[in-house]
Design a protein around this motif. Structure first.
Motif, PDB file in Angstrom:
ATOM      1  N   GLY A 140       0.802  -1.210   0.000  1.00 44.01           N
ATOM      2  CA  GLY A 140       0.000   0.000   0.000  1.00 44.01           C
ATOM      3  C   GLY A 140       0.838   1.264   0.000  1.00 44.01           C
ATOM      4  N   PHE A 141       0.151   2.370  -0.304  1.00 40.49           N
ATOM      5  CA  PHE A 141       0.832   3.660  -0.422  1.00 40.49           C
ATOM      6  C   PHE A 141       1.526   4.055   0.885  1.00 40.49           C
ATOM      7  N   LEU A 142       0.800   4.052   1.987  1.00 37.48           N
ATOM      8  CA  LEU A 142       1.386   4.445   3.269  1.00 37.48           C
ATOM      9  C   LEU A 142       2.374   3.398   3.777  1.00 37.48           C
ATOM     10  N   THR A 143       2.078   2.132   3.536  1.00 39.27           N
ATOM     11  CA  THR A 143       2.971   1.058   3.972  1.00 39.27           C
ATOM     12  C   THR A 143       4.343   1.202   3.326  1.00 39.27           C
ATOM     13  N   ARG A 144       4.372   1.461   2.022  1.00 41.74           N
ATOM     14  CA  ARG A 144       5.650   1.619   1.326  1.00 41.74           C
ATOM     15  C   ARG A 144       6.381   2.879   1.776  1.00 41.74           C
ATOM     16  N   PHE A 145       5.632   3.958   1.993  1.00 41.72           N
ATOM     17  CA  PHE A 145       6.259   5.204   2.421  1.00 41.72           C
ATOM     18  C   PHE A 145       6.931   5.033   3.783  1.00 41.72           C
ATOM     19  N   VAL A 146       6.221   4.439   4.737  1.00 40.58           N
ATOM     20  CA  VAL A 146       6.774   4.237   6.074  1.00 40.58           C
ATOM     21  C   VAL A 146       7.961   3.275   6.043  1.00 40.58           C
ATOM     22  N   ARG A 147       7.877   2.258   5.184  1.00 44.69           N
ATOM     23  CA  ARG A 147       8.956   1.274   5.101  1.00 44.69           C
ATOM     24  C   ARG A 147      10.186   1.828   4.407  1.00 44.69           C
ATOM     25  N   ASP A 148       9.977   2.515   3.275  1.00 44.27           N
ATOM     26  CA  ASP A 148      11.116   2.977   2.476  1.00 44.27           C
ATOM     27  C   ASP A 148      11.740   4.249   3.030  1.00 44.27           C
ATOM     28  N   VAL A 149      10.934   5.140   3.578  1.00 41.81           N
ATOM     29  CA  VAL A 149      11.444   6.433   4.032  1.00 41.81           C
ATOM     30  C   VAL A 149      11.815   6.407   5.504  1.00 41.81           C
ATOM     31  N   LEU A 150      10.954   5.816   6.327  1.00 46.46           N
ATOM     32  CA  LEU A 150      11.185   5.829   7.768  1.00 46.46           C
ATOM     33  C   LEU A 150      11.824   4.547   8.280  1.00 46.46           C
ATOM     34  N   GLY A 151      11.850   3.522   7.454  1.00 48.64           N
ATOM     35  CA  GLY A 151      12.449   2.262   7.875  1.00 48.64           C
ATOM     36  C   GLY A 151      11.636   1.483   8.874  1.00 48.64           C
ATOM     37  N   ILE A 152      10.340   1.714   8.889  1.00 46.99           N
ATOM     38  CA  ILE A 152       9.447   1.040   9.835  1.00 46.99           C
ATOM     39  C   ILE A 152       8.537   0.092   9.057  1.00 46.99           C
ATOM     40  N   GLN A 153       8.438  -1.134   9.517  1.00 47.27           N
ATOM     41  CA  GLN A 153       7.573  -2.118   8.884  1.00 47.27           C
ATOM     42  C   GLN A 153       6.245  -2.165   9.633  1.00 47.27           C
ATOM     43  N   LEU A 154       5.157  -1.725   8.976  1.00 47.98           N
ATOM     44  CA  LEU A 154       3.840  -1.729   9.607  1.00 47.98           C
ATOM     45  C   LEU A 154       3.291  -3.149   9.652  1.00 47.98           C
ATOM     46  N   PRO A 155       2.458  -3.444  10.649  1.00 47.31           N
ATOM     47  CA  PRO A 155       1.842  -4.781  10.686  1.00 47.31           C
ATOM     48  C   PRO A 155       0.945  -5.012   9.471  1.00 47.31           C
ATOM     49  N   THR A 156       0.795  -6.252   9.070  1.00 49.96           N
ATOM     50  CA  THR A 156      -0.028  -6.566   7.910  1.00 49.96           C
ATOM     51  C   THR A 156      -1.492  -6.215   8.170  1.00 49.96           C
ATOM     52  N   LEU A 157      -2.145  -5.798   7.109  1.00 50.49           N
ATOM     53  CA  LEU A 157      -3.570  -5.476   7.224  1.00 50.49           C
ATOM     54  C   LEU A 157      -4.422  -6.734   7.179  1.00 50.49           C
ATOM     55  N   TYR A 158      -3.870  -7.824   6.697  1.00 50.77           N
ATOM     56  CA  TYR A 158      -4.631  -9.071   6.575  1.00 50.77           C
ATOM     57  C   TYR A 158      -4.762  -9.733   7.954  1.00 50.77           C
ATOM     58  N   GLY A 159      -5.955 -10.215   8.246  1.00 48.80           N
ATOM     59  CA  GLY A 159      -6.185 -10.893   9.521  1.00 48.80           C
ATOM     60  C   GLY A 159      -6.924 -10.005  10.507  1.00 48.80           C
ATOM     61  N   TRP A 160      -6.722 -10.278  11.782  1.00 49.83           N
ATOM     62  CA  TRP A 160      -7.460  -9.599  12.846  1.00 49.83           C
ATOM     63  C   TRP A 160      -7.243  -8.097  12.823  1.00 49.83           C
ATOM     64  N   SER A 161      -6.008  -7.650  12.576  1.00 52.68           N
ATOM     65  CA  SER A 161      -5.726  -6.217  12.637  1.00 52.68           C
ATOM     66  C   SER A 161      -6.548  -5.437  11.612  1.00 52.68           C
ATOM     67  N   GLY A 162      -6.630  -5.958  10.391  1.00 53.03           N
ATOM     68  CA  GLY A 162      -7.406  -5.281   9.361  1.00 53.03           C
ATOM     69  C   GLY A 162      -8.897  -5.302   9.642  1.00 53.03           C
ATOM     70  N   LEU A 163      -9.394  -6.442  10.109  1.00 50.68           N
ATOM     71  CA  LEU A 163     -10.814  -6.548  10.428  1.00 50.68           C
ATOM     72  C   LEU A 163     -11.212  -5.570  11.532  1.00 50.68           C
ATOM     73  N   ILE A 164     -10.381  -5.482  12.559  1.00 47.17           N
ATOM     74  CA  ILE A 164     -10.697  -4.618  13.702  1.00 47.17           C
ATOM     75  C   ILE A 164     -10.535  -3.145  13.332  1.00 47.17           C
ATOM     76  N   LEU A 165      -9.710  -2.844  12.341  1.00 47.56           N
ATOM     77  CA  LEU A 165      -9.565  -1.461  11.888  1.00 47.56           C
ATOM     78  C   LEU A 165     -10.726  -1.044  10.994  1.00 47.56           C
ATOM     79  N   ILE A 166     -11.072  -1.865  10.007  1.00 54.40           N
ATOM     80  CA  ILE A 166     -12.003  -1.450   8.963  1.00 54.40           C
ATOM     81  C   ILE A 166     -13.461  -1.559   9.385  1.00 54.40           C
ATOM     82  N   LEU A 167     -13.855  -2.670  10.008  1.00 62.18           N
ATOM     83  CA  LEU A 167     -15.274  -2.895  10.286  1.00 62.18           C
ATOM     84  C   LEU A 167     -15.894  -1.845  11.216  1.00 62.18           C
ATOM     85  N   PRO A 168     -15.232  -1.428  12.304  1.00 66.69           N
ATOM     86  CA  PRO A 168     -15.845  -0.356  13.108  1.00 66.69           C
ATOM     87  C   PRO A 168     -16.056   0.935  12.323  1.00 66.69           C
ATOM     88  N   LEU A 169     -15.125   1.254  11.413  1.00 64.93           N
ATOM     89  CA  LEU A 169     -15.279   2.451  10.596  1.00 64.93           C
ATOM     90  C   LEU A 169     -16.388   2.290   9.561  1.00 64.93           C
TER      91      LEU A 169
END
Length: 565
Positions: A140-169
């Motif tokens: 993703g756009f933000l995932t690549r930016f944070v990884r390539d520019v800041l050197g931080i690997q964000l957790p995957t959106l697939y699985g529980w983390s994505g479900l808990i982020l998207i469904l409430p919204l």
């Protein structure tokens, strides 16, 4: 009896006598509506229940034995209940906070902030999920930016983390709208009376305001719970290895198409049982806690100021940005150059939109055609049903009301399987593989929106207007057509727009019943995302959003129709 009331009583008696003498078509319409609801709502659901007890081996409990023996099924039920609980708590917290913030405080841009949450339910779920993947997915756009520019690997959106982020919204808007309506109807004099008796402002809100708005909050939270249980698109696309009931039921349907539909019916029956239990709990708890507000004074909004005001405004802004982000992401993806599944961010192109409009317009035409037919039929039926439920009550009215509301509580996957089971080969009549079954699913699944909107309009029309017409000698049925029906036109228009918006965004039920060549936009987007062609999917998604938003803009701005009040 006083002389002033005698003419009124006499007029009322005359009206009632005229109604008794004239043949009323309302009872006949009620009977017809109940029969149609039994055929197209109750019968498909009953077929699902019966199929779960009809194993090919002759053992009626074979499906249930397999269900309890296979840990995958039990895990899916447990995961679904856990996910529904978490999403409901988060969506309720978001919705209640934003409703309280909007109702209690005065700030710049308040009118826009009050309406922005509605966009969360206007954008189809599959489009929202696609947008989040493009933003926070593995590439993703933000995932690549944070990884390539800041050197931080964000957790995957697939699985529980994505479900808990998207469904409430996705679902917090339901709680927001219900709570906001309850807060606007709350009598602030009650809170002031509690404080005058020595309660602190916090204690007054806890002891007076919260009990008053609790039924609205709890009812809408139950809606979120049932929607999460039946969630298909987000659960399938980003659920990953998390086993959930709706995707598992759909996979069973695909595996058993043409064979013994035992497990698909068994899993669908489990979903029906869970929803029935939730509705029972709601009736036994929330249904007994109702408060009526006498005419009083609503809150006078106070201006945001200080550090606490800045914190509240920041939280509200983050919620609104997160829930409206999919609109911006879909538009950006639709006009981004792509090579297969690779998006070239920053390179503008019209190729995606041109391709879907010129080369593959059939899903768009299908959506418009099927949606228009279903919308017209649904609005016509919903107006009649609303009149029968609100104005022309009989002994059958409660039963009709329950049957009409039932599809809202069921997942689209369950309803679609029920339709295929009831009206496929070997059914009463065969509709599978035709346009008729798609239109029928659209009508049944979204009928509740038209009925509830038309009912709200009818509740605001006093019976005395129709009674006055009857007392002047106009037959009751003609009085309804001449007096009540014209007053319903704004409500009918609102019901038409909202029914259209919800119909064109339907995925789960239509995905079960469609046949080749009859794909709608949501089905096409789902298929393209599974093949990695996200840019084309975004182009279809942008067109779908326009098909939803343009009618709303015309209705609200040109015709001044109040859709969300």
């Amino acid at each position: 009896m006083s002389r002033s009331t005698e003419p009124q009583t006499q007029a009322y008696r005359i009206v009632q006598e005229k109604r008794r003498r004239e043949f009323s078509p309302w009872l006949a319409l009620t009977i017809g509506a109940v029969l149609l609801a039994l055929l197209f709502v109750a019968w498909p659901i009953l077929n699902v229940l019966m199929k779960s007890f009809s194993g090919s081996s002759g053992d009626p409990l074979a499906g249930w034995a397999e269900f309890f023996a296979d840990p995958t099924y039990l895990t899916a039920v447990g995961n679904t209940l856990l996910l529904a609980t978490i999403v409901t708590l988060l969506a309720t917290a978001l919705g209640v906070f934003l409703a309280y913030f909007t109702a209690r405080f005065s700030f710049w841009g308040k009118a826009a902030v009050a309406v922005l949450p509605v966009t969360a339910i206007l954008v189809p779920e599959v489009i929202v999920t696609q947008a989040w993947l493009m933003f926070l997915g593995n590439n993703g756009f933000l995932t690549r930016f944070v990884r390539d520019v800041l050197g931080i690997q964000l957790p995957t959106l697939y699985g529980w983390s994505g479900l808990i982020l998207i469904l409430p919204l996705l679902y917090y808007t339901y709680v927001y709208l219900g709570t906001l309506a309850a807060l606007k109807g709350f009598d602030s004099l009650l809170e002031e009376a509690a404080m005058s008796l020595g309660s602190s402002p916090l204690a007054a809100r806890l002891n007076v305001m919260i009990p008053a708005i609790f039924p609205a909050v709890a009812s809408t939270s139950m809606v979120v719970f049932t929607l999460t249980i039946g969630n298909f698109a987000t659960s399938t696309i980003i659920g990953g290895k998390v086993e959930l009931l709706a995707p598992l039921t759909y996979r069973a349907f695909l595996a058993e198409t043409g064979g013994d539909p035992l497990m698909q019916s068994t899993l669908a029956t489990v979903a029906i049982a869970i929803v029935a239990l939730v509705l029972f709990v709601q009736r036994m708890t929330v249904g007994k806690r109702k408060y009526e507000m006498v005419q009083g004074r609503s809150w006078v909004p106070i201006r945001l100021r200080g550090a606490s005001g800045a914190v509240l405004a920041t939280i509200a802004a983050l919620i609104l940005i997160a829930s409206t982000l999919p609109l911006a992401m879909v538009a950006a993806m639709a006009f981004t150059k792509s090579t297969g599944p690779v998006l070239r961010w920053g390179e503008f192109s019209l190729d995606n939109v041109t391709k879907v409009l010129a080369r593959e317009p059939q899903p768009i035409l299908n959506t418009i055609g099927f949606g228009a037919m279903a919308c017209l039929i649904g609005v016509f039926v919903s107006v009649i049903v609303a009149v029968l439920i609100v104005k022309k009550k009989t002994f059958l009215t409660p039963f009709l009301d329950y049957l009409v509301m039932l599809p809202m509580a069921l997942s689209g996957t369950v309803l679609g399987i029920g339709m295929i089971t009831a009206f496929g080969p070997g059914g009463i009549f065969t509709l599978s593989g035709t346009t008729a079954i798609i239109v029928l699913v659209f009508v049944i699944r979204r009928l509740v929106h038209g009925v509830r909107n038309a009912s709200a309009t009818l509740h605001a029309i006093p019976d005395s207007l129709e009674d006055a017409s009857v007392s002047l000698g106009v037959p009751p049925f003609r009085s309804f057509l001449n007096v009540v029906l014209p007053l319903m036109i704004p409500g009918i228009a609102a019901a038409t727009v909202l029914t259209w918006v919800t119909i064109i965004g339907e995925l789960s039920a239509s995905l079960v019943v469609y046949s080749a060549g009859r794909e709608t936009i949501t089905i096409k987007v789902f298929q393209l995302m599974n093949t990695g062609l996200n840019a084309q999917a975004a182009a279809y998604g942008l067109i779908l959003i326009l098909l939803a938003i343009v009618p709303i803009a015309i209705a609200t701005k040109v015709f001044k129709i109040r859709l969300f009040t």
